[in-house]
Design an enzyme around this catalytic site. Structure first.
Site, PDB file in Angstrom:
ATOM      1  N   ASP A 104      98.703 117.333  99.695  1.00  0.00           N
ATOM      2  CA  ASP A 104      99.859 118.132  99.278  1.00  0.00           C
ATOM      3  C   ASP A 104     100.427 118.923 100.449  1.00  0.00           C
ATOM      4  O   ASP A 104      99.703 119.291 101.369  1.00  0.00           O
ATOM      5  CB  ASP A 104      99.417 119.084  98.148  1.00  0.00           C
ATOM      6  CG  ASP A 104     100.598 119.588  97.328  1.00  0.00           C
ATOM      7  OD1 ASP A 104     101.723 119.093  97.517  1.00  0.00           O
ATOM      8  OD2 ASP A 104     100.382 120.483  96.481  1.00  0.00           O
ATOM      9  N   ASN A 164     105.272 112.588  89.543  1.00  0.00           N
ATOM     10  CA  ASN A 164     106.170 112.569  90.700  1.00  0.00           C
ATOM     11  C   ASN A 164     107.469 111.793  90.443  1.00  0.00           C
ATOM     12  O   ASN A 164     108.427 111.906  91.210  1.00  0.00           O
ATOM     13  CB  ASN A 164     105.464 112.022  91.955  1.00  0.00           C
ATOM     14  CG  ASN A 164     104.435 112.975  92.550  1.00  0.00           C
ATOM     15  OD1 ASN A 164     103.405 112.544  93.081  1.00  0.00           O
ATOM     16  ND2 ASN A 164     104.682 114.282  92.472  1.00  0.00           N
TER      17      ASN A 164
HETATM   18  C1  IPE Z   1      99.997 116.292  93.474  1.00  0.00           C
HETATM   19  O1  IPE Z   1     100.938 116.987  94.236  1.00  0.00           O
HETATM   20  C2  IPE Z   1     100.287 114.812  93.527  1.00  0.00           C
HETATM   21  C3  IPE Z   1     100.043 114.170  94.804  1.00  0.00           C
HETATM   22  C4  IPE Z   1      99.506 114.722  95.866  1.00  0.00           C
HETATM   23  C5  IPE Z   1     100.406 112.777  94.871  1.00  0.00           C
HETATM   24  P1  IPE Z   1     102.246 117.627  93.569  1.00  0.00           P
HETATM   25  O2  IPE Z   1     102.932 118.322  94.665  1.00  0.00           O
HETATM   26  O3  IPE Z   1     102.986 116.579  92.843  1.00  0.00           O
HETATM   27  O4  IPE Z   1     101.596 118.629  92.522  1.00  0.00           O
HETATM   28  P2  IPE Z   1     102.217 119.899  91.803  1.00  0.00           P
HETATM   29  O5  IPE Z   1     103.497 119.460  91.179  1.00  0.00           O
HETATM   30  O6  IPE Z   1     102.422 120.939  92.844  1.00  0.00           O
HETATM   31  O7  IPE Z   1     101.169 120.305  90.819  1.00  0.00           O
HETATM   32  C1  IPE Z   2     102.664 115.733  98.799  1.00  0.00           C
HETATM   33  O1  IPE Z   2     103.583 116.607  99.338  1.00  0.00           O
HETATM   34  C2  IPE Z   2     103.214 114.328  98.652  1.00  0.00           C
HETATM   35  C3  IPE Z   2     103.428 113.898  97.270  1.00  0.00           C
HETATM   36  C4  IPE Z   2     103.210 114.616  96.196  1.00  0.00           C
HETATM   37  C5  IPE Z   2     103.935 112.557  97.075  1.00  0.00           C
HETATM   38  P1  IPE Z   2     104.739 117.274  98.479  1.00  0.00           P
HETATM   39  O2  IPE Z   2     105.931 116.401  98.538  1.00  0.00           O
HETATM   40  O3  IPE Z   2     104.260 117.617  97.118  1.00  0.00           O
HETATM   41  O4  IPE Z   2     104.997 118.594  99.327  1.00  0.00           O
HETATM   42  P2  IPE Z   2     105.303 120.051  98.799  1.00  0.00           P
HETATM   43  O5  IPE Z   2     104.262 120.388  97.775  1.00  0.00           O
HETATM   44  O6  IPE Z   2     106.684 120.004  98.207  1.00  0.00           O
HETATM   45  O7  IPE Z   2     105.214 120.906 100.016  1.00  0.00           O
HETATM   46 MG    MG Z   3     103.410 119.266  96.320  1.00  0.00          MG
END
Ligand code: IPE
Ligand code: IPE
Ligand code: MG
Length: 230
Positions: free
Chosen positions: A16, A64
């Protein structure tokens, strides 16, 4: 006397913070995802060198899909590129690729590449890389329950459920790492995480590397795992 845990057999990583990494540099979120893909590569290599047998990487959750279409496109494009790279190099590295997740909504081209890669690397003996793609733990549990119903079972044991998850032969992860300072599971491995140790780090995923992995393993070593005992 300090008891120490051995190296985990299986680690799960909630990767994340790509978006925040980019925002801090005034870059588009896609730049964060690109850099995140590099961190994936580094981390697998480090885990493999350290002797980790299984690594589950949370790459795309069932939730997602609620992101803007342009971001989903970027993620699917990067995923396709990664699958291509693995197809080229997995044999050299003896990596075995597994996929956990639902097939619906994934583009046909990606599904075909996933299937080809899983087939091509099935006999490899090195690290098993379980890519959690279009993955949601509640969906995985519903999938298991649906299979049990089709089989006509009227009463089930926890083992019956475990055996019908996406990857029944992978042991539960001893350690789950989440980057970016968030401290939640976000629908990742709910069943398998029943006794996992959690390691949360403020490091954003694109900055994750071998040293950060070693820190997580260090923290794991010092944990007291009791499993309900004393
Ligand atoms: C969790 O991250 C999913 C992945 C790392 C693929 P998100 O960024 O989607 O999670 P939330 O929405 O902050 O809980
Ligand atoms: C993790 O990074 C990647 C996926 C969930 C696919 P994020 O895209 O969730 O990054 P933040 O949480 O917005 O920083
Ligand atoms: Mg995230």
């Amino acid at each position: 006397m300090a008891e120490t845990n051995a190296l985990p057999l299986h680690i799960g990583i909630i990767m994340d913070g790509n978006g925040r990494w980019a925002a801090r540099r005034a870059l588009p979120r896609s730049a964060g995802h690109r850099e995140g893909a590099r961190a994936v590569q580094r981390t697998i290599e480090a885990a493999s060198e350290l002797g980790i047998k299984y690594i589950t990487l949370y790459a795309f959750s069932t939730e997602n899909w609620s992101r803007p279409a342009s971001e989903i496109d970027t993620l699917m494009h990067l995923l396709e590129k990664t699958l291509d790279e693995y197809q080229q190099s997995a044999h050299k590295r003896d990596w075995r690729i597994l996929i956990s997740g639902e097939r619906d909504r994934l583009p046909a081209g990606i599904l075909a590449k996933m299937d080809a890669l899983v087939r091509a690397t099935a006999e490899n003996k090195g690290i098993s890389i379980n890519l959690a793609l279009n993955y949601g733990a509640r969906q995985e549990l519903a999938h298991a329950v649906n299979r049990l119903m089709k089989e006509g079972l009227t009463a089930v044991t926890p083992q019956d459920i475990s055996r019908r998850l996406y990857q029944p032969e992978i042991p539960d992860p001893e350690l789950i790492i989440r980057t970016s300072g968030e401290e939640r599971l976000s629908n990742f491995l709910l069943w398998q995480a029943a006794y996992s140790e959690f390691y949360f780090t403020p490091v954003l995923w694109p900055d994750f590397n071998a040293d950060e992995l070693k820190k997580a393993l260090e923290a794991y070593r010092a944990r007291k795992r009791r499993f309900g005992g004393i």
